[in-house]
Design an enzyme around this catalytic site. Sequence first.
Site, PDB file in Angstrom:
ATOM      1  CB  VAL A  50      16.209   4.039 -22.334  1.00  0.00           C
ATOM      2  CG1 VAL A  50      17.587   3.717 -22.910  1.00  0.00           C
ATOM      3  CG2 VAL A  50      16.339   4.592 -20.924  1.00  0.00           C
ATOM      4  CE  LYS A  66      14.130  14.143 -15.330  1.00  0.00           C
ATOM      5  NZ  LYS A  66      15.553  14.233 -15.364  1.00  0.00           N
ATOM      6  CB  THR A 119      19.513  -0.018 -14.630  1.00  0.00           C
ATOM      7  OG1 THR A 119      19.659   1.205 -15.354  1.00  0.00           O
ATOM      8  CG2 THR A 119      20.275   0.058 -13.322  1.00  0.00           C
ATOM      9  CG  LEU A 137      23.855  20.224  -3.744  1.00  0.00           C
ATOM     10  CD1 LEU A 137      24.990  21.176  -3.391  1.00  0.00           C
ATOM     11  CD2 LEU A 137      23.599  19.278  -2.573  1.00  0.00           C
ATOM     12  CE  LYS A 185      21.584   3.946 -14.506  1.00  0.00           C
ATOM     13  NZ  LYS A 185      21.367   5.296 -14.962  1.00  0.00           N
ATOM     14  CE  LYS A 191       5.748   2.123 -25.285  1.00  0.00           C
ATOM     15  NZ  LYS A 191       6.672   1.860 -24.187  1.00  0.00           N
ATOM     16  CB  CYS A 235      16.185   5.876 -12.737  1.00  0.00           C
ATOM     17  SG  CYS A 235      16.022   5.419 -14.460  1.00  0.00           S
TER      18      CYS A 235
HETATM   19  N1  LIG Z   1      14.027   6.175 -18.038  1.00  0.00           N
HETATM   20  C1  LIG Z   1      15.235   6.632 -17.757  1.00  0.00           C
HETATM   21  O1  LIG Z   1      15.451   7.843 -17.568  1.00  0.00           O
HETATM   22  C2  LIG Z   1      16.408   5.695 -17.673  1.00  0.00           C
HETATM   23  C3  LIG Z   1      17.704   6.233 -17.573  1.00  0.00           C
HETATM   24  C4  LIG Z   1      18.774   5.339 -17.488  1.00  0.00           C
HETATM   25  C5  LIG Z   1      18.546   3.974 -17.484  1.00  0.00           C
HETATM   26  N2  LIG Z   1      17.273   3.491 -17.557  1.00  0.00           N
HETATM   27  C6  LIG Z   1      17.067   2.036 -17.579  1.00  0.00           C
HETATM   28  O2  LIG Z   1      16.742   1.681 -18.907  1.00  0.00           O
HETATM   29  C7  LIG Z   1      15.803   0.604 -18.905  1.00  0.00           C
HETATM   30  C8  LIG Z   1      14.567   0.992 -19.699  1.00  0.00           C
HETATM   31  O3  LIG Z   1      13.924   2.065 -19.038  1.00  0.00           O
HETATM   32  P1  LIG Z   1      12.698   2.852 -19.689  1.00  0.00           P
HETATM   33  O4  LIG Z   1      12.377   3.977 -18.783  1.00  0.00           O
HETATM   34  O5  LIG Z   1      13.003   3.137 -21.132  1.00  0.00           O
HETATM   35  O6  LIG Z   1      11.555   1.728 -19.622  1.00  0.00           O
HETATM   36  P2  LIG Z   1      10.126   1.745 -20.351  1.00  0.00           P
HETATM   37  O7  LIG Z   1       9.237   0.964 -19.481  1.00  0.00           O
HETATM   38  O8  LIG Z   1       9.771   3.129 -20.747  1.00  0.00           O
HETATM   39  O9  LIG Z   1      10.403   0.948 -21.711  1.00  0.00           O
HETATM   40  C9  LIG Z   1      10.659  -0.418 -21.767  1.00  0.00           C
HETATM   41  C10 LIG Z   1      10.083  -0.957 -23.068  1.00  0.00           C
HETATM   42  O10 LIG Z   1      10.479  -2.322 -23.220  1.00  0.00           O
HETATM   43  C11 LIG Z   1       9.396  -3.017 -23.821  1.00  0.00           C
HETATM   44  N3  LIG Z   1       9.569  -4.459 -23.592  1.00  0.00           N
HETATM   45  C12 LIG Z   1       9.361  -5.167 -22.461  1.00  0.00           C
HETATM   46  N4  LIG Z   1       9.651  -6.463 -22.657  1.00  0.00           N
HETATM   47  C13 LIG Z   1      10.067  -6.579 -23.932  1.00  0.00           C
HETATM   48  C14 LIG Z   1      10.537  -7.648 -24.724  1.00  0.00           C
HETATM   49  N5  LIG Z   1      10.652  -8.884 -24.227  1.00  0.00           N
HETATM   50  N6  LIG Z   1      10.877  -7.407 -25.995  1.00  0.00           N
HETATM   51  C15 LIG Z   1      10.787  -6.163 -26.513  1.00  0.00           C
HETATM   52  N7  LIG Z   1      10.357  -5.099 -25.811  1.00  0.00           N
HETATM   53  C16 LIG Z   1      10.009  -5.305 -24.540  1.00  0.00           C
HETATM   54  C17 LIG Z   1       8.175  -2.420 -23.176  1.00  0.00           C
HETATM   55  O11 LIG Z   1       7.009  -2.657 -23.932  1.00  0.00           O
HETATM   56  C18 LIG Z   1       8.553  -0.926 -23.135  1.00  0.00           C
HETATM   57  O12 LIG Z   1       8.144  -0.262 -24.289  1.00  0.00           O
HETATM   58  C19 LIG Z   1      15.543   0.280 -17.438  1.00  0.00           C
HETATM   59  O13 LIG Z   1      16.400  -0.755 -17.036  1.00  0.00           O
HETATM   60  C20 LIG Z   1      15.904   1.561 -16.736  1.00  0.00           C
HETATM   61  O14 LIG Z   1      16.305   1.334 -15.402  1.00  0.00           O
HETATM   62  C21 LIG Z   1      16.203   4.328 -17.668  1.00  0.00           C
END
Ligand SMILES: NC(=O)c1ccc[n+]([C@@H]2O[C@H](COP(=O)([O-])OP(=O)(O)OC[C@H]3O[C@@H](n4cnc5c(N)ncnc54)[C@H](O)[C@@H]3O)[C@@H](O)[C@H]2O)c1
Length: 443
Positions: A13, A332, A126, A262, A215, A37, A272
């Site tokens: 995200v 996916k 989320t 569907l 959400k 990273k 998610c």
């Molecule tokens: N992936 C999706 O498609 C999607 C869609 C909608 C919502 N979300 C929500 O968004 C959020 C992030 O999802 P994601 O898939 O990007 O996660 P991810 O695991 O890909 O990325 C999270 C990042 O946060 C970093 N991180 C962790 N602790 C940290 C800290 N204290 N300080 C700074 N960085 C830190 C991690 O190193 C990692 O790079 C989640 O809550 C997820 O539910 C994700």
Amino acid sequence: MINRIGIVGLGYVGLPLACAFASRSFKVTGLDTDLEKIELIKREEAPIYEEGLQDLLKKVLEEKSLKVTSSYKEMLEESDACFICVGTPSNPDGSVDLRYVKETIEMLGESYRRVDKYLLLVVRSTIPPGTTLNVIKKTLEEWSGKNIGEYGLCFNPEFLREGRALYDIFNPDRIIIGAIDEESGRILLDIYKRFHGISMPPVLITNPTNAELIKYVSNVFLATKISFINMISQLCQRIPNADVKVIAEGIGMDKRIGREFLNAGLGWGGSCFPKDVKAFLRFGEEIGLRLNLVESIIEINESQIENAVKLVEELVGRLDGKTISILGLAFKPGTDDVRESRSIRLVEELLKYNVEIKVHDPKALEKAKKILGDKVIYCRTIEECLTGSDLCILGTEWAEYKELRQETLKKYMRRPALLDCRRLYDPEEFREIKFSAIGLGPR
Ligand SMILES: NC(=O)c1ccc[n+]([C@@H]2O[C@H](COP(=O)([O-])OP(=O)(O)OC[C@H]3O[C@@H](n4cnc5c(N)ncnc54)[C@H](O)[C@@H]3O)[C@@H](O)[C@H]2O)c1
């Protein structure tokens, strides 16, 4: 007017969001605690695969509209609004592990204590209903010593689809703003107005709790649609000449139902839906409500793996000693993300039998290796994956798999047979070999 934005958490995200803001005249500072990273990004290498991300990342880094750091102090000095995008995984009991969110707010609060300016905090991770008010606000105030008004706070859910992340960030269906006070909502709205310009999407401004619920309810609803059609797919498999794909098309023509979500298949996976659906169920339990429809959609989702194994057995008989090729491991198409991938779940299930499994995926092999280790054979090409095999299973509907023809299967496989778990293929085109698909009745 806020022009300097901090993004905390540069994952699936946060990184696309950071690049998108940076490409539209915001000055962005991205922060992650994962130093590997940060180093990759500094070298202009996107640590994840998302369409268009690599090019955009390179562009915004070269233009210097995006910089990345691991220092909260530095990020705070250079930002007036800070978007939190850290992960919120599941605890073993299904509830949400808020560890990273809390850690972030504490570190941010600690640095913010020493800074005298208005900061708008925007939470995109989320989080369960009530978390903005009961956890984030409290933790930030405790660590920063500041009160609402001195800072602003919104919960602003993210709805992007992995594989289409940039497209969705630039073209969202709607923006939901859960603002703690009027000023916070107004400032965030102004940021989005400048980001979207004349293509500003519809906006709903509400309180943080409603936004948090929106959400979860969105994701649970979408998962319900998928489980519904998967239930129908199991029904169709028992009815001669029935085909779930045609049923989905037919009901989807009704505007009240809609065709999206569907598609019958192996079920919903990814980073998610599984965790959000489980968290929602847990949340209901915690407040004394049994969400039995949610229980059922989880059950149906699980049963799609057994359903696929049953189809495998129907197609090739006893599994003992067979070689199976799996096309697609990402949860996916369009992503290298394998978190809760249904295709990998199917591989794990098949490994319980005495089978040899060969796998192929255009983007996700490296990430899949971390889960499957040396239990399967990794193949660089589709042909290599098919060679000497008794069954080919389509697990993820990557566009390049659409080109697969029965002649290719006949040429490379020991005994050509295809199980379409994503309904990518026209059964008619595979008439000369053994063919089966989820949701396809006996013919
Ligand atoms: N992936 C999706 O498609 C999607 C869609 C909608 C919502 N979300 C929500 O968004 C959020 C992030 O999802 P994601 O898939 O990007 O996660 P991810 O695991 O890909 O990325 C999270 C990042 O946060 C970093 N991180 C962790 N602790 C940290 C800290 N204290 N300080 C700074 N960085 C830190 C991690 O190193 C990692 O790079 C989640 O809550 C997820 O539910 C994700």
